[in-house]
Design an enzyme around this catalytic site. Structure first.
Site, PDB file in Angstrom:
ATOM      1  N   ASP A  90       3.593  -0.949   8.927  1.00 27.84           N
ATOM      2  CA  ASP A  90       3.304  -0.159   7.728  1.00 27.84           C
ATOM      3  C   ASP A  90       4.591   0.401   7.137  1.00 27.84           C
ATOM      4  O   ASP A  90       5.616   0.487   7.825  1.00 27.84           O
ATOM      5  CB  ASP A  90       2.335   0.987   8.062  1.00 27.84           C
ATOM      6  CG  ASP A  90       2.899   1.962   9.075  1.00 27.84           C
ATOM      7  OD1 ASP A  90       3.391   1.496  10.117  1.00 27.84           O
ATOM      8  OD2 ASP A  90       2.863   3.175   8.836  1.00 27.84           O
ATOM      9  N   GLU A 155       2.189   3.860  11.608  1.00 27.71           N
ATOM     10  CA  GLU A 155       3.242   4.681  12.218  1.00 27.71           C
ATOM     11  C   GLU A 155       3.669   5.827  11.318  1.00 27.71           C
ATOM     12  O   GLU A 155       3.958   6.925  11.787  1.00 27.71           O
ATOM     13  CB  GLU A 155       4.453   3.811  12.573  1.00 27.71           C
ATOM     14  CG  GLU A 155       5.454   4.482  13.497  1.00 27.71           C
ATOM     15  CD  GLU A 155       6.473   5.350  12.786  1.00 27.71           C
ATOM     16  OE1 GLU A 155       7.051   6.232  13.428  1.00 27.71           O
ATOM     17  OE2 GLU A 155       6.694   5.164  11.562  1.00 27.71           O
TER      18      GLU A 155
HETATM   19 ZN   LIG Z   1       9.759   3.407  11.187  1.00 29.20          ZN
END
Ligand SMILES: [Zn+2]
Length: 402
Positions: A90, A155
């Site tokens: 992401d 994340e």
């Molecule tokens: Zn990162």
């Protein structure tokens, strides 16, 4: 030599990066639709490699979006444990578009650099990890232990549907170890083995709005908010002042950061004031104790000025235990860097949070390393092709000797 094999894949690595970046992978909290399409693309890239195990651990988030995690594994000859390369797929949004010289969602190759949102964070690591494993497969070497590849979602917003989801839904071996290529410096000479605790908190001071000429009838939340922010700043720095030389910087940090806009015009006294602190706390302290100090100062202000103060705890994570500096993952990584780059990397602790923290809290050794110019989240983010390729060589060497 496995490094030669990696080198021969340079063009393929660039191609993967250039194809991946336009496939947006932004979480719904940041205005995107998740990482599914990017994961579908990467799964195709992985399919040809010949993993012994290749599977998806897809979570579904509250908005109904699929949040994909890819797990791929090659079995070793003995296979008593697995060394995982864990990168996240992401990205954050582009931010202020006018600051970009190129289209953030096109990977633009210019000399040794590839520009685009997510090229450095964490695209470079995604690509170098994939091709390190591919080189291992093509070399025909079967290492003693297993090699794993993890491409994770979510994340940037706390890993609920990424690393945390995987930890809850995948059975790791109890001696598994991890390399997390998601923080580093431009030489690649630091291995991060510890992270500070984190506290993100916003305070809302509520006074009484009024005309700019009648402070006698209002209660200026802006003035009291500024005083309170400075009091908290001073109090935290005084109270939590110890140092630990492994960390960069070697002390806890307490930074007043975001401030919300208040009134639209100059002649209105603001009735509310919202400001936030980003605190990065050394492991010798408890995050809760920092929170208590902030709360206590807020109480004091309520009494002293007659305002109300609301506390909003946005994110909190206790510091994780340090990774053992003599663990196999750290020693093998140090050795590979020494052999390929000619210097001994330093072991450090950082204030940033990576997915190494939840792993360490579960008792796993996790070493955070890659080579980056630290342009993550910035406009004109780029990754250097040379870093992508040279890091892949280090990973390939480590996993082939593990
Ligand atoms: Zn990162």
């Amino acid at each position: 030599m496995i490094e030669k094999l990696v080198e021969s894949m340079r063009d393929e690595m660039i191609k993967t990066m250039v194809e991946m970046i336009p496939i947006k992978a932004i979480s719904p909290e940041l205005g995107g639709t998740g990482e599914k399409e990017r994961a579908d693309y990467l799964e195709k890239v992985l399919t040809g490699i010949g993993f012994d195990e290749l599977k998806r651990l897809d979570a579904k988030d509250e908005s109904g979006y699929v949040r994909p995690n890819i797990i791929a594994k090659i079995r070793g000859t003995e296979g008593k444990k697995t060394l995982w390369l864990a990168a996240h797929i992401d990205t954050v949004p582009e931010g202020d578009r006018s600051l970009w010289k190129t289209d953030p969602f096109k990977a633009v190759v210019e000399g040794d650099k590839i520009y685009g949102r997510g090229t450095a964070d964490d695209g470079q690591a995604v690509v170098s990890s994939i091709y390190a494993v591919k080189a291992l497969k093509e070399s025909g070497v079967r290492p003693k232990n297993n090699v794993g590849l993890m491409l994770l979602a979510d994340e940037e917003v706390g890993s609920k549907y990424g690393m945390h989801y995987v930890l809850d839904n995948y059975e790791f071996g109890k001696n598994d170890e991890f390399i997390v290529p998601d923080a580093g410096d431009s030489k690649g000479d630091v291995i991060e083995i510890a992270e500070k605790g984190l506290l993100w908190i916003c305070l809302k001071v509520i006074g009484k709005q009024g005309h700019g000429s009648r402070p006698d009838l209002s209660l200026n939340a802006n003035r009291i908010g500024m005083k309170l922010a400075l009091s908290i700043d001073e109090r935290l720095h005084f109270k939590f002042s110890s140092t630990n030389s492994i960390f960069v910087p070697p002390y806890s940090t307490f930074e007043p950061t975001k401030r919300e806009p208040n009134v639209q015009n100059i002649n209105t006294i603001p009735g509310t004031d919202v400001f936030c602190f980003d605190c990065r706390i050394l492991p010798s302290y408890k995050v809760d104790d920092v929170f208590s100090e902030i709360k206590d100062e807020a109480e004091h202000y309520k009494k002293k000025f007659g305002v109300d103060v609301e506390l909003n705890l946005v994110q909190k994570s206790e510091p994780a235990p340090e990774t053992d500096p003599n663990s196999e993952v750290v020693l093998k990584l140090k050795k590979a860097i020494k052999e390929l780059r000619g210097f001994e990397p330093m072991l450090i602790g950082i204030g940033g949070g990576t997915v190494a923290a939840p792993l360490r809290r579960k008792g796993y050794n996790a070493a955070v390393w890659f080579t980056t110019d630290n342009v993550e989240h910035a406009p004109n983010e780029y990754c250097k092709i040379s870093n992508m390729v040279e890091d892949a060589k280090v990973f390939a060497k480590v996993i082939s000797e593990y």
